[in-house]
Design an enzyme around this catalytic site. Structure first.
Site, PDB file in Angstrom:
ATOM      1  N   HIS A 174      59.911 -31.748  73.312  1.00  0.00           N
ATOM      2  CA  HIS A 174      59.498 -33.166  73.232  1.00  0.00           C
ATOM      3  C   HIS A 174      60.561 -34.013  73.918  1.00  0.00           C
ATOM      4  O   HIS A 174      61.541 -34.423  73.296  1.00  0.00           O
ATOM      5  CB  HIS A 174      59.318 -33.563  71.762  1.00  0.00           C
ATOM      6  CG  HIS A 174      58.754 -34.944  71.556  1.00  0.00           C
ATOM      7  ND1 HIS A 174      58.092 -35.306  70.392  1.00  0.00           N
ATOM      8  CD2 HIS A 174      58.735 -36.053  72.343  1.00  0.00           C
ATOM      9  CE1 HIS A 174      57.722 -36.574  70.482  1.00  0.00           C
ATOM     10  NE2 HIS A 174      58.112 -37.059  71.653  1.00  0.00           N
ATOM     11  N   HIS A 216      60.660 -37.071  77.002  1.00  0.00           N
ATOM     12  CA  HIS A 216      60.041 -37.912  78.032  1.00  0.00           C
ATOM     13  C   HIS A 216      61.080 -38.095  79.134  1.00  0.00           C
ATOM     14  O   HIS A 216      62.144 -38.672  78.881  1.00  0.00           O
ATOM     15  CB  HIS A 216      59.657 -39.272  77.458  1.00  0.00           C
ATOM     16  CG  HIS A 216      58.718 -39.185  76.294  1.00  0.00           C
ATOM     17  ND1 HIS A 216      57.357 -39.332  76.427  1.00  0.00           N
ATOM     18  CD2 HIS A 216      58.941 -38.957  74.971  1.00  0.00           C
ATOM     19  CE1 HIS A 216      56.784 -39.207  75.243  1.00  0.00           C
ATOM     20  NE2 HIS A 216      57.721 -38.984  74.333  1.00  0.00           N
ATOM     21  N   HIS A 236      51.089 -37.130  70.639  1.00  0.00           N
ATOM     22  CA  HIS A 236      51.895 -37.836  69.649  1.00  0.00           C
ATOM     23  C   HIS A 236      50.947 -38.240  68.512  1.00  0.00           C
ATOM     24  O   HIS A 236      49.868 -38.789  68.778  1.00  0.00           O
ATOM     25  CB  HIS A 236      52.509 -39.100  70.244  1.00  0.00           C
ATOM     26  CG  HIS A 236      53.696 -38.855  71.114  1.00  0.00           C
ATOM     27  ND1 HIS A 236      53.664 -38.023  72.196  1.00  0.00           N
ATOM     28  CD2 HIS A 236      54.962 -39.353  71.048  1.00  0.00           C
ATOM     29  CE1 HIS A 236      54.873 -38.014  72.770  1.00  0.00           C
ATOM     30  NE2 HIS A 236      55.677 -38.809  72.096  1.00  0.00           N
ATOM     31  N   GLU A 277      53.543 -40.770  64.188  1.00  0.00           N
ATOM     32  CA  GLU A 277      54.843 -41.409  64.405  1.00  0.00           C
ATOM     33  C   GLU A 277      54.769 -42.799  63.759  1.00  0.00           C
ATOM     34  O   GLU A 277      55.536 -43.113  62.860  1.00  0.00           O
ATOM     35  CB  GLU A 277      55.167 -41.509  65.901  1.00  0.00           C
ATOM     36  CG  GLU A 277      56.537 -42.140  66.185  1.00  0.00           C
ATOM     37  CD  GLU A 277      56.817 -42.342  67.683  1.00  0.00           C
ATOM     38  OE1 GLU A 277      55.870 -42.422  68.483  1.00  0.00           O
ATOM     39  OE2 GLU A 277      58.017 -42.446  68.045  1.00  0.00           O
ATOM     40  N   ASP A 325      63.312 -36.510  72.392  1.00  0.00           N
ATOM     41  CA  ASP A 325      62.369 -37.612  72.668  1.00  0.00           C
ATOM     42  C   ASP A 325      62.783 -38.432  73.897  1.00  0.00           C
ATOM     43  O   ASP A 325      62.352 -38.141  75.005  1.00  0.00           O
ATOM     44  CB  ASP A 325      62.213 -38.501  71.425  1.00  0.00           C
ATOM     45  CG  ASP A 325      60.872 -39.241  71.381  1.00  0.00           C
ATOM     46  OD1 ASP A 325      60.030 -39.010  72.266  1.00  0.00           O
ATOM     47  OD2 ASP A 325      60.670 -40.049  70.444  1.00  0.00           O
ATOM     48  N   ASP A 326      63.614 -39.448  73.692  1.00  0.00           N
ATOM     49  CA  ASP A 326      64.088 -40.317  74.785  1.00  0.00           C
ATOM     50  C   ASP A 326      65.607 -40.454  74.641  1.00  0.00           C
ATOM     51  O   ASP A 326      66.107 -41.468  74.155  1.00  0.00           O
ATOM     52  CB  ASP A 326      63.429 -41.701  74.669  1.00  0.00           C
ATOM     53  CG  ASP A 326      61.920 -41.619  74.742  1.00  0.00           C
ATOM     54  OD1 ASP A 326      61.375 -41.538  75.848  1.00  0.00           O
ATOM     55  OD2 ASP A 326      61.277 -41.611  73.662  1.00  0.00           O
TER      56      ASP A 326
HETATM   57  N1  HPA Z   1      56.337 -42.437  71.176  1.00  0.00           N
HETATM   58  C1  HPA Z   1      55.291 -42.850  71.902  1.00  0.00           C
HETATM   59  N2  HPA Z   1      55.346 -42.987  73.206  1.00  0.00           N
HETATM   60  C2  HPA Z   1      56.489 -42.710  73.842  1.00  0.00           C
HETATM   61  C3  HPA Z   1      57.599 -42.297  73.148  1.00  0.00           C
HETATM   62  C4  HPA Z   1      57.518 -42.130  71.745  1.00  0.00           C
HETATM   63  O1  HPA Z   1      58.469 -41.747  71.036  1.00  0.00           O
HETATM   64  N3  HPA Z   1      58.580 -42.132  74.067  1.00  0.00           N
HETATM   65  C5  HPA Z   1      58.061 -42.411  75.274  1.00  0.00           C
HETATM   66  N4  HPA Z   1      56.778 -42.782  75.140  1.00  0.00           N
HETATM   67 ZN    ZN Z   2      57.779 -38.995  72.279  1.00  0.00          ZN
END
Ligand code: HPA
Ligand code: ZN
Length: 339
Positions: A16, A18, A198, A201, A279-280
Site C-alpha cells: 500500500h 501511493h 481503499h 478508512e 501509504d504516503d
Molecule cells: N486514502 C485515500 N486516497 C488516497 C490516499 C489515502 O490514504 N493516499 C493517496 N490517495
Molecule cells: Zn492509501
C-alpha cells in the site's frame, strides 16, 4: 538485536504505497524548479509546515496540489527510483505500487508519460536492487464511474501485456461507496486485473463488505473500520483477505489518537491477515520500517508478531506461489538467524 534491525532484515512486501505520496518536499522543490512550476512555498520547511491535516480531504487537497510538479517521464522515473531506494534499504523484496493516472491526465499529462516513467524505474529496480514490483492503477472515487472507465480504456495496452497488474480505488471515501464502481471492477476482472480498494478508512464497515461482495476485491486497503462489524471480521479472516494497514497514516487520518490505541494487534488477534505499509510516506512521516517500528513499540509487538506481519505481506501479495514460498523461506531464515 533491536526492533529496527530485526524488522529491516526480514524480507517483506509493501502493498500500500501511493507513488505520488512518496514525493518528498526536497524533490517537490527540485521538480518545481526544473519544470518552472509555481508553488506557494519558498523552502522545504514551509512545505513540511503545510502538512497539517487531520482529515482525508485536507490531506488529498495538498496531495493533488503537490503532484502538479510531476510533468515529464523523467520526473515519474526519478520519483519511483527514489522510493525504490528507500524500500530496498528497508528490506522490501517486493512492492505493489499505486499511481493515480487521473490525477495526471486531468491536468494534461498523458497516461503514457506517467506509466512509462514509473515502469522504467521499476525495471531498473528489479535489475539493480533485486526488488520485484507490480503496478496498480487507482481510479479516483470522487470522479464518475464513466471517467474511471476512460482511464481503464487508456490503460488498455498496459493491461493487455501485464505492465499494469491491478486496479484500485482511492481518494475521498465518504459518500463514494464501492457500488458506484461495480461495472468498472467487473470489466477489470474480465480483463485479468487483480482488484483492490481503499475501504473503511473514513467510510463505514459496510463499504468494506461491499468492496468484497460487490467489487470482488482480492485485498482491502486500510480496512480499519471493518472492526466495527464482528461478523465481517470473521468473514475476512475466514477468506484470508489481506488488509493493507498504514499505522502512521492512520494516526493522521483514521482517528487513531495515539499509536498505543492502534488496532493492528486486535486485527492479528482476530485472525485478520493484516500487513504494515506506508501509504504516503512523504506526507505521513515514515517509510516501511518506520511504520513497523512505530506500531511495534507502541503495541509491544513481539518477534513472532513481526514475523507474522512479514509473512502476511508476502502471502497477501500478488506474487506467484513459487515466489511467495521463496520469500517465506527467507523470512524463516532471517528470523532464525536472530535465534
Ligand atoms: N486514502 C485515500 N486516497 C488516497 C490516499 C489515502 O490514504 N493516499 C493517496 N490517495
Ligand atoms: Zn492509501
Amino acid at each position: 538485536m533491536d526492533v529496527r534491525s530485526f524488522v529491516r532484515a526480514l524480507p517483506k512486501a509493501e502493498l500500500h504505497l501511493h507513488l505520488e505520496g512518496a514525493l518528498e518536499p526536497e524533490m517537490l522543490m527540485r521538480l518545481a524548479r526544473r519544470n518552472k512550476v509555481g508553488i506557494p512555498f519558498r523552502t522545504v520547511e514551509e512545505i513540511r509546515a503545510a502538512y497539517r491535516f487531520s482529515e482525508l480531504q485536507d490531506f488529498l487537497d495538498i496531495y493533488y496540489r503537490g503532484m502538479d510538479v510531476l510533468r515529464t517521464e523523467e520526473d515519474f522515473h526519478d520519483l519511483t527510483a527514489a522510493y525504490l531506494e528507500r524500500a530496498a534499504a528497508d528490506g522490501a523484496v517486493h512492492v505493489e505500487l499505486f499511481f493515480d493516472p487521473q490525477g495526471h491526465t486531468g491536468r494534461g499529462i498523458p497516461f503514457a508519460v506517467a506509466a512509462d516513467g514509473i515502469l522504467a524505474a521499476l525495471a531498473d529496480g528489479r535489475e539493480r536492487q533485486g526488488v520485484t514490483s507490480l503496478l496498480i492503477m487507482c481510479v479516483l472515487r470522487h470522479l464518475s464511474e464513466e471517467e474511471g472507465f476512460a482511464a481503464f480504456r487508456e490503460a488498455g495496452p498496459y493491461i493487455a501485456d501485464g505492465r499494469i497488474a491491478g486496479l484500485g480505488l482511492d481518494s475521498s471515501e465518504k459518500d463514494h461507496p464501492p457500488a458506484k464502481f461495480e461495472r468498472l471492477f467487473a470489466a477489470a476482472r474480465e480483463a485479468g486485473l487483480r482488484l483492490v480498494a481503499h475501504a473503511g478508512e473514513e467510510g463505514p464497515a459496510s463499504y468494506v463488505a461491499d468492496a468484497v461482495d460487490r467489487l470482488g476485491v482480492d485485498r482491502i486497503d486500510h480496512g480499519n473500520r471493518a472492526l466495527e462489524d464482528p461478523a465481517l471480521v470473521r468473514r475476512l479472516a475466514g477468506r484470508g483477505i489481506a488488509l493493507t494497514v498504514c499505522p502512521l497514516s492512520n494516526l493522521r487520518l483514521c482517528g487513531v489518537p495515539d499509536m498505543r490505541q492502534h488496532p493492528l494487534k486486535r486485527m492479528l488477534d482476530a485472525g485478520l491477515k493484516a500487513t504494515v505499509n506506508s501509504d504516503d510516506p512523504a506526507y505521513f512521516g515514515g517509510y516501511l520500517v518506520d511504520n513497523f517500528v512505530a506500531v511495534a513499540e507502541a503495541l509491544d509487538l513481539d518477534r513472532a508478531d513481526l514475523v507474522t506481519l512479514a509473512r502476511n505481506s508476502i502471502e497477501g501479495s500478488f506474487l506467484d506461489e513459487a515466489a511467495k514460498q521463496g520469500h517465506l523461506d527467507g523470512i524463516a531464515r532471517s528470523a532464525g538467524a536472530d535465534g
